[in-house]
Motif scaffolding. Sequence first.
Motif, PDB file in Angstrom:
ATOM      1  N   SER A  68      -5.464  -1.364   8.379  1.00 37.82           N
ATOM      2  CA  SER A  68      -6.394  -2.260   8.534  1.00 37.82           C
ATOM      3  C   SER A  68      -7.540  -2.130   7.636  1.00 37.82           C
ATOM      4  O   SER A  68      -8.077  -3.498   7.542  1.00 37.82           O
ATOM      5  CB  SER A  68      -6.551  -2.862   9.447  1.00 37.82           C
ATOM      6  N   LYS A 113      -4.795   5.341  -5.455  1.00 35.73           N
ATOM      7  CA  LYS A 113      -3.944   3.623  -5.533  1.00 35.73           C
ATOM      8  C   LYS A 113      -2.500   3.786  -4.268  1.00 35.73           C
ATOM      9  O   LYS A 113      -1.785   4.956  -3.892  1.00 35.73           O
ATOM     10  CB  LYS A 113      -3.835   2.800  -6.340  1.00 35.73           C
ATOM     11  N   ILE A 167     -10.641  -9.682  -4.793  1.00 35.11           N
ATOM     12  CA  ILE A 167     -10.440 -10.661  -3.799  1.00 35.11           C
ATOM     13  C   ILE A 167      -9.158 -11.201  -4.050  1.00 35.11           C
ATOM     14  O   ILE A 167      -8.876 -11.097  -4.970  1.00 35.11           O
ATOM     15  CB  ILE A 167     -11.976 -11.700  -3.408  1.00 35.11           C
ATOM     16  N   HIS A 168      -8.067 -11.997  -3.128  1.00 32.46           N
ATOM     17  CA  HIS A 168      -7.501 -12.757  -3.551  1.00 32.46           C
ATOM     18  C   HIS A 168      -7.809 -14.641  -2.854  1.00 32.46           C
ATOM     19  O   HIS A 168      -7.934 -14.436  -1.794  1.00 32.46           O
ATOM     20  CB  HIS A 168      -5.797 -12.414  -3.128  1.00 32.46           C
ATOM     21  N   TRP A 196     -14.984   3.590   3.029  1.00 35.42           N
ATOM     22  CA  TRP A 196     -16.157   4.533   4.176  1.00 35.42           C
ATOM     23  C   TRP A 196     -16.325   5.587   3.879  1.00 35.42           C
ATOM     24  O   TRP A 196     -17.090   6.280   4.113  1.00 35.42           O
ATOM     25  CB  TRP A 196     -15.407   4.469   5.570  1.00 35.42           C
ATOM     26  N   VAL A 227     -12.225  -3.599  -0.411  1.00 36.62           N
ATOM     27  CA  VAL A 227     -13.147  -2.562  -1.478  1.00 36.62           C
ATOM     28  C   VAL A 227     -12.121  -1.828  -2.216  1.00 36.62           C
ATOM     29  O   VAL A 227     -12.069  -0.677  -1.142  1.00 36.62           O
ATOM     30  CB  VAL A 227     -14.465  -2.540  -0.241  1.00 36.62           C
ATOM     31  N   ALA A 241      -6.077  -5.123   2.239  1.00 40.94           N
ATOM     32  CA  ALA A 241      -5.995  -6.071   1.400  1.00 40.94           C
ATOM     33  C   ALA A 241      -5.585  -5.935  -0.611  1.00 40.94           C
ATOM     34  O   ALA A 241      -6.532  -6.632  -0.605  1.00 40.94           O
ATOM     35  CB  ALA A 241      -7.609  -5.937   0.699  1.00 40.94           C
TER      36      ALA A 241
HETATM   37  C1  LIG Z   1      -8.453  -6.315  -4.420  1.00 42.72           C
HETATM   38  C2  LIG Z   1      -7.504  -4.712  -4.593  1.00 42.72           C
HETATM   39  C3  LIG Z   1      -6.666  -4.548  -5.207  1.00 42.72           C
HETATM   40  C4  LIG Z   1      -5.832  -3.837  -4.871  1.00 42.72           C
HETATM   41  N1  LIG Z   1      -4.356  -3.937  -5.779  1.00 42.72           N
HETATM   42  C5  LIG Z   1      -3.215  -3.174  -5.425  1.00 42.72           C
HETATM   43  C6  LIG Z   1      -1.710  -2.993  -5.980  1.00 42.72           C
HETATM   44  O1  LIG Z   1      -1.409  -3.624  -6.065  1.00 42.72           O
HETATM   45  N2  LIG Z   1      -1.565  -1.462  -6.153  1.00 42.72           N
HETATM   46  C7  LIG Z   1      -1.975  -0.687  -5.788  1.00 42.72           C
HETATM   47  O2  LIG Z   1      -1.022   0.538  -6.034  1.00 42.72           O
HETATM   48  N3  LIG Z   1      -3.279  -0.134  -5.203  1.00 42.72           N
HETATM   49  C8  LIG Z   1      -3.998  -1.440  -5.355  1.00 42.72           C
HETATM   50  N4  LIG Z   1      -5.327  -1.549  -4.596  1.00 42.72           N
HETATM   51  C9  LIG Z   1      -5.804  -0.085  -4.430  1.00 42.72           C
HETATM   52  C10 LIG Z   1      -5.811   0.616  -3.025  1.00 42.72           C
HETATM   53  O3  LIG Z   1      -5.183  -0.771  -1.887  1.00 42.72           O
HETATM   54  C11 LIG Z   1      -6.472   1.267  -2.180  1.00 42.72           C
HETATM   55  O4  LIG Z   1      -6.778   2.743  -3.466  1.00 42.72           O
HETATM   56  C12 LIG Z   1      -6.111   2.617  -1.168  1.00 42.72           C
HETATM   57  O5  LIG Z   1      -5.579   0.976  -0.288  1.00 42.72           O
HETATM   58  C13 LIG Z   1      -7.089   3.342  -0.399  1.00 42.72           C
HETATM   59  O6  LIG Z   1      -6.388   3.484   0.975  1.00 42.72           O
HETATM   60  P1  LIG Z   1      -6.906   4.781   1.174  1.00 42.72           P
HETATM   61  O7  LIG Z   1      -6.096   4.798   2.327  1.00 42.72           O
HETATM   62  O8  LIG Z   1      -7.560   6.096   0.701  1.00 42.72           O
HETATM   63  O9  LIG Z   1      -7.858   3.337   1.900  1.00 42.72           O
HETATM   64  P2  LIG Z   1      -7.873   2.595   3.376  1.00 42.72           P
HETATM   65  O10 LIG Z   1      -7.313   2.184   2.971  1.00 42.72           O
HETATM   66  O11 LIG Z   1      -8.775   1.656   3.238  1.00 42.72           O
HETATM   67  O12 LIG Z   1      -7.843   3.668   4.851  1.00 42.72           O
HETATM   68  C14 LIG Z   1      -9.481   3.885   4.648  1.00 42.72           C
HETATM   69  C15 LIG Z   1      -9.078   4.225   6.758  1.00 42.72           C
HETATM   70  O13 LIG Z   1     -10.562   5.081   7.115  1.00 42.72           O
HETATM   71  C16 LIG Z   1     -10.277   4.163   8.122  1.00 42.72           C
HETATM   72  N5  LIG Z   1     -11.953   4.730   8.654  1.00 42.72           N
HETATM   73  C17 LIG Z   1     -12.855   4.801   8.665  1.00 42.72           C
HETATM   74  N6  LIG Z   1     -14.369   5.410   8.972  1.00 42.72           N
HETATM   75  C18 LIG Z   1     -13.649   6.028  10.124  1.00 42.72           C
HETATM   76  C19 LIG Z   1     -13.788   7.216  10.975  1.00 42.72           C
HETATM   77  N7  LIG Z   1     -15.306   7.578  11.273  1.00 42.72           N
HETATM   78  N8  LIG Z   1     -12.846   7.035  12.002  1.00 42.72           N
HETATM   79  C20 LIG Z   1     -11.718   7.558  11.529  1.00 42.72           C
HETATM   80  N9  LIG Z   1     -11.379   6.147  10.836  1.00 42.72           N
HETATM   81  C21 LIG Z   1     -12.153   5.487  10.054  1.00 42.72           C
HETATM   82  C22 LIG Z   1     -10.620   3.264   7.912  1.00 42.72           C
HETATM   83  O14 LIG Z   1     -11.505   1.828   9.195  1.00 42.72           O
HETATM   84  C23 LIG Z   1      -9.314   2.638   6.701  1.00 42.72           C
HETATM   85  O15 LIG Z   1      -8.164   2.331   7.810  1.00 42.72           O
HETATM   86  C24 LIG Z   1      -5.431  -2.302  -4.704  1.00 42.72           C
HETATM   87  C25 LIG Z   1      -7.485  -2.650  -4.319  1.00 42.72           C
HETATM   88  C26 LIG Z   1      -7.984  -3.379  -3.544  1.00 42.72           C
HETATM   89  C27 LIG Z   1      -9.430  -3.284  -3.412  1.00 42.72           C
END
Ligand SMILES: Cc1cc2nc3c(=O)[nH]c(=O)nc-3n(C[C@H](O)[C@H](O)[C@H](O)COP(=O)(O)OP(=O)(O)OC[C@H]3O[C@@H](n4cnc5c(N)ncnc54)[C@H](O)[C@@H]3O)c2cc1C
Length: 536
Positions: A61, A379, A261-262, A239, A342, A66
Amino acid sequence: MRCGRESSGYNRRQVTRLAGIQAAPFDIAIIGGGIIGCGIARDAALRGLRVALFERSDFGSGTTSASTRIVHGGLRYLEMLDFRLIRLDLRERETLLRIAPHLVKPLEFLIPFFNGTPVSPLKLRAGLALYDALSYDKSLPSRRSLSAEEARAADVALRTPNVRGAAAYHDARVDSPERLALENVIDAEEHGAAVVNYCEAIATTMRNGAIAGVRVRDALNGSEAEIDARAVVNATGAWFEPVVQQLTGRRPGRVRSTKGIHIVCPAVTDRALVLFSSVDQRLLFAIPRVGHTWIGTTDTDYDGDPAQARATREDVDYLLKSVRGIFPSLGTEDVLYTTAGVRALVMQGGRESSVSRMHKVVDGEPLAPAGMISVLGGKITGYRAIAEDVTDAACRRLGVPHRRCLTAKTPLPGGRDSPPAGHTGVMSHLYNLYGTRAAQVMAIARSAPEFERRLSPGYPDIAAQVIFGVRAEHCVRLSDFIRRRTLLGASADQGWKAAAPAAALMASELGWTPDQTAAELSAYELEIERTQAFRA
Ligand SMILES: Cc1cc2nc3c(=O)[nH]c(=O)nc-3n(C[C@H](O)[C@H](O)[C@H](O)COP(=O)(O)OP(=O)(O)OC[C@H]3O[C@@H](n4cnc5c(N)ncnc54)[C@H](O)[C@@H]3O)c2cc1C
């Protein structure tokens, strides 16, 4: 694991979630259930480690939900000469097409050339040749050139005398990165992992100067538990900084956060287009998705709470102005809704869009005390490889003999067998969402006539999906089902017409009171309102 206080239950299935986690100690506790944390949970569980995963909201989520939803090496990163990142992601694109064929699908992009296109067609063609060379092991077709006439025939948006031709190349799309994250969770669980959504890590426990576990709080019922783990992984993406500060008192200052954003509009193109902003020449996409066109993205420094990121009027105006040359009639009133998220990039100076998306894995110091492994950047496309790096680091820390990573060769649960050929209608819709797990949804549908019914005449989704979501996919809030277990949230009304029937089914499965059901509907309405914040 020691269980603490339990307060009033949110619903009957959730009261004992923490108490039900298998006995301590875990080898690895992962904080953050975005695509990267979920990928780590799967990799570690498949290697036989004892794994716990905690996500403070729903799986997938955060930023994962996003994204632009493309699985790509990133044409844009050619200009930054980031060949290592591009090659890694092109290899991973191929891996994902193989292990998750129901979720990750080939997508051809067109780069139209107009009179006055700010980037030279020659330079773009040379870039595509290099992109092809870097994906030498691909199964997707190679690039091709289109004459002006062919370009005009290829897409409704290109039927203008101003078009001089186009270049075409293949990447892939993932309509539901949320389900991609979830399938990692499901596989991790099938391999013994304990996974809990709506459960926040609120503190660490220390032993002999090293992190030895985490204290977690269940957001649904307020219960708390102390989890012993030999290694703790911080996979909280955007975060990262506040979580390190909360858990360790440090402020490493190693993440640069940028907002993207989109805007989602009625369909204005049949094909995925690569465009250059007429405001600042940045590369943008216009992509058909679930009957609409998604246009984005932006890239601006952001220092607020990632959970509060919204598309502002200024963001929306920038995108509309950027594409006015190709979509002249598109105005603010056409925007159905927006998304905002973000990025967490490894700290670097310079313009936001010039910062590398390459990930970094740091075991202990200097980012955190011993016992905590930090993962920064990355990514969606490269999530599996990032998870492999983190799990390798965890194995080294735990001193376990090297165990081979299995995730590149092992299909995700919905991709395990080939779906039967020739399915249409609801079955085809279910296979696209669940892969071969669609058979489990159909078994529920056949068990009672009311489960076969559509949630609303406008959507293909049926009642059985709600039951399946609750029983087999950790669906505990209405928004989980609409936004992250299905594509309902991507429809023009963001699934609102399905909200009441879905909430009624969840209420009967989860024992919600009428007040709780009403609160779930109000909470979802508020989420929809947030996507319209730019109108204020
Ligand atoms: C506008 C945009 C477009 C993008 N487009 C692409 C694309 O087309 N293709 C691509 O490959 N990548 C894309 N990216 C990059 C990609 O979306 C991110 O790199 C990726 O989703 C990051 O995943 P993550 O698991 O690190 O972060 P997240 O998905 O943010 O997961 C981190 C999680 O940690 C949780 N969390 C925070 N604090 C705590 C806590 N204390 N305890 C438990 N849980 C916690 C949060 O709730 C969150 O769900 C895009 C990014 C953006 C912003």
